[in-house]
Design an enzyme around this catalytic site. Structure first.
Site, PDB file in Angstrom:
ATOM      1  N   MET A  73       0.809  -1.219   0.000  1.00  0.00           N
ATOM      2  CA  MET A  73       0.000   0.000   0.000  1.00  0.00           C
ATOM      3  C   MET A  73       0.844   1.271   0.000  1.00  0.00           C
ATOM      4  O   MET A  73       0.351   2.364   0.247  1.00  0.00           O
ATOM      5  CB  MET A  73      -0.954   0.017   1.207  1.00  0.00           C
ATOM      6  CG  MET A  73      -1.907  -1.152   1.233  1.00  0.00           C
ATOM      7  SD  MET A  73      -2.846  -1.279  -0.300  1.00  0.00           S
ATOM      8  CE  MET A  73      -2.885  -3.054  -0.479  1.00  0.00           C
ATOM      9  N   CYS A  74       2.114   1.142  -0.289  1.00  0.00           N
ATOM     10  CA  CYS A  74       3.026   2.285  -0.331  1.00  0.00           C
ATOM     11  C   CYS A  74       2.963   2.925  -1.715  1.00  0.00           C
ATOM     12  O   CYS A  74       3.093   2.249  -2.730  1.00  0.00           O
ATOM     13  CB  CYS A  74       4.437   1.802  -0.010  1.00  0.00           C
ATOM     14  SG  CYS A  74       5.591   3.107   0.341  1.00  0.00           S
ATOM     15  N   HIS A  75       2.744   4.237  -1.751  1.00  0.00           N
ATOM     16  CA  HIS A  75       2.638   4.947  -3.026  1.00  0.00           C
ATOM     17  C   HIS A  75       4.006   5.082  -3.703  1.00  0.00           C
ATOM     18  O   HIS A  75       4.996   5.374  -3.025  1.00  0.00           O
ATOM     19  CB  HIS A  75       2.091   6.361  -2.806  1.00  0.00           C
ATOM     20  CG  HIS A  75       0.682   6.391  -2.342  1.00  0.00           C
ATOM     21  ND1 HIS A  75       0.350   6.255  -1.013  1.00  0.00           N
ATOM     22  CD2 HIS A  75      -0.478   6.544  -3.017  1.00  0.00           C
ATOM     23  CE1 HIS A  75      -0.963   6.321  -0.898  1.00  0.00           C
ATOM     24  NE2 HIS A  75      -1.497   6.495  -2.093  1.00  0.00           N
ATOM     25  N   MET A 109       8.502   5.145   4.993  1.00  0.00           N
ATOM     26  CA  MET A 109       8.665   3.737   4.616  1.00  0.00           C
ATOM     27  C   MET A 109       9.903   3.546   3.745  1.00  0.00           C
ATOM     28  O   MET A 109      10.603   2.538   3.859  1.00  0.00           O
ATOM     29  CB  MET A 109       7.422   3.205   3.906  1.00  0.00           C
ATOM     30  CG  MET A 109       6.150   3.247   4.753  1.00  0.00           C
ATOM     31  SD  MET A 109       6.330   2.672   6.457  1.00  0.00           S
ATOM     32  CE  MET A 109       6.805   0.987   6.231  1.00  0.00           C
ATOM     33  N   GLU A 110      10.188   4.521   2.900  1.00  0.00           N
ATOM     34  CA  GLU A 110      11.391   4.449   2.060  1.00  0.00           C
ATOM     35  C   GLU A 110      12.649   4.495   2.922  1.00  0.00           C
ATOM     36  O   GLU A 110      13.599   3.728   2.702  1.00  0.00           O
ATOM     37  CB  GLU A 110      11.386   5.589   1.041  1.00  0.00           C
ATOM     38  CG  GLU A 110      10.398   5.418  -0.086  1.00  0.00           C
ATOM     39  CD  GLU A 110       8.939   5.715   0.271  1.00  0.00           C
ATOM     40  OE1 GLU A 110       8.074   5.498  -0.590  1.00  0.00           O
ATOM     41  OE2 GLU A 110       8.650   6.159   1.401  1.00  0.00           O
ATOM     42  N   ASP A 124      25.070  -9.846   5.282  1.00  0.00           N
ATOM     43  CA  ASP A 124      25.428 -10.762   4.195  1.00  0.00           C
ATOM     44  C   ASP A 124      26.911 -10.667   3.840  1.00  0.00           C
ATOM     45  O   ASP A 124      27.556 -11.687   3.605  1.00  0.00           O
ATOM     46  CB  ASP A 124      24.583 -10.468   2.955  1.00  0.00           C
ATOM     47  CG  ASP A 124      24.958 -11.375   1.797  1.00  0.00           C
ATOM     48  OD1 ASP A 124      24.831 -12.611   1.949  1.00  0.00           O
ATOM     49  OD2 ASP A 124      25.406 -10.856   0.755  1.00  0.00           O
TER      50      ASP A 124
END
Length: 156
Positions: A73-75, A109-110, A124
């Site tokens: 749901m992230c634009h 969110m980014e 990693d």
């Protein structure tokens, strides 16, 4: 409290078309705990896979740009700047990601996605140095991923 992403029990992307484009900034940070010998290898550029910080920086930038593909749901928004800071300490690395945009919705969110992927990339890159004799990671820990600052239109 109203949940903006749920309507009639269905998940949906929020309509932001009525919002003005404004400057947006979000800063997120996180931390990875590592063995002191691993930190020394990173500082001395002795990690077999290569430059850990450079790889984490590139992966983090890529993750910021791919956030809407990972979080349903992230634009998709225009990213105008991404900056990473890596603070190497004796027992770990603090990663900070600053994301800027001029758009209708925030970039938290980014920034969180960028920090998360940068931290995972560090893990990693150094996992061969972090494993114990059984192949486990008793000292390696990613923690405290959070938004430390959010600015909308010049207002914090």
């Amino acid at each position: 409290m109203e949940l903006t992403h749920i309507e009639d029990g269905k998940v949906r992307m929020v309509d932001v078309s009525h919002k003005d484009d404004v400057d947006r900034i979000a800063v997120a940070e996180g931390y990875i705990r590592l063995r002191s010998s691993t930190i020394e290898a990173i500082i001395n550029k002795e990690v077999a896979k290569g430059n850990v910080i450079a790889a984490a920086n590139i992966a983090g930038v890529m993750a910021v740009k791919k956030t809407p593909e990972l979080i349903p749901m992230c634009h998709p928004i225009p990213i105008t700047s991404v900056k990473f800071d890596f603070d190497i300490e004796s027992v770990g690395i603090r990663v900070k990601c600053t994301v800027k945009s001029k758009g209708k919705t925030g970039v938290e969110m980014e920034a969180l996605t960028g920090v998360s992927v940068a931290l995972l990339t560090i893990w990693d890159m150094v996992k061969s140095l972090e494993k114990d004799e059984r192949g486990n990671y008793p000292k390696t820990l990613i923690e405290v991923i959070r938004v430390v600052e959010k600015v909308k239109g010049g207002k914090e």
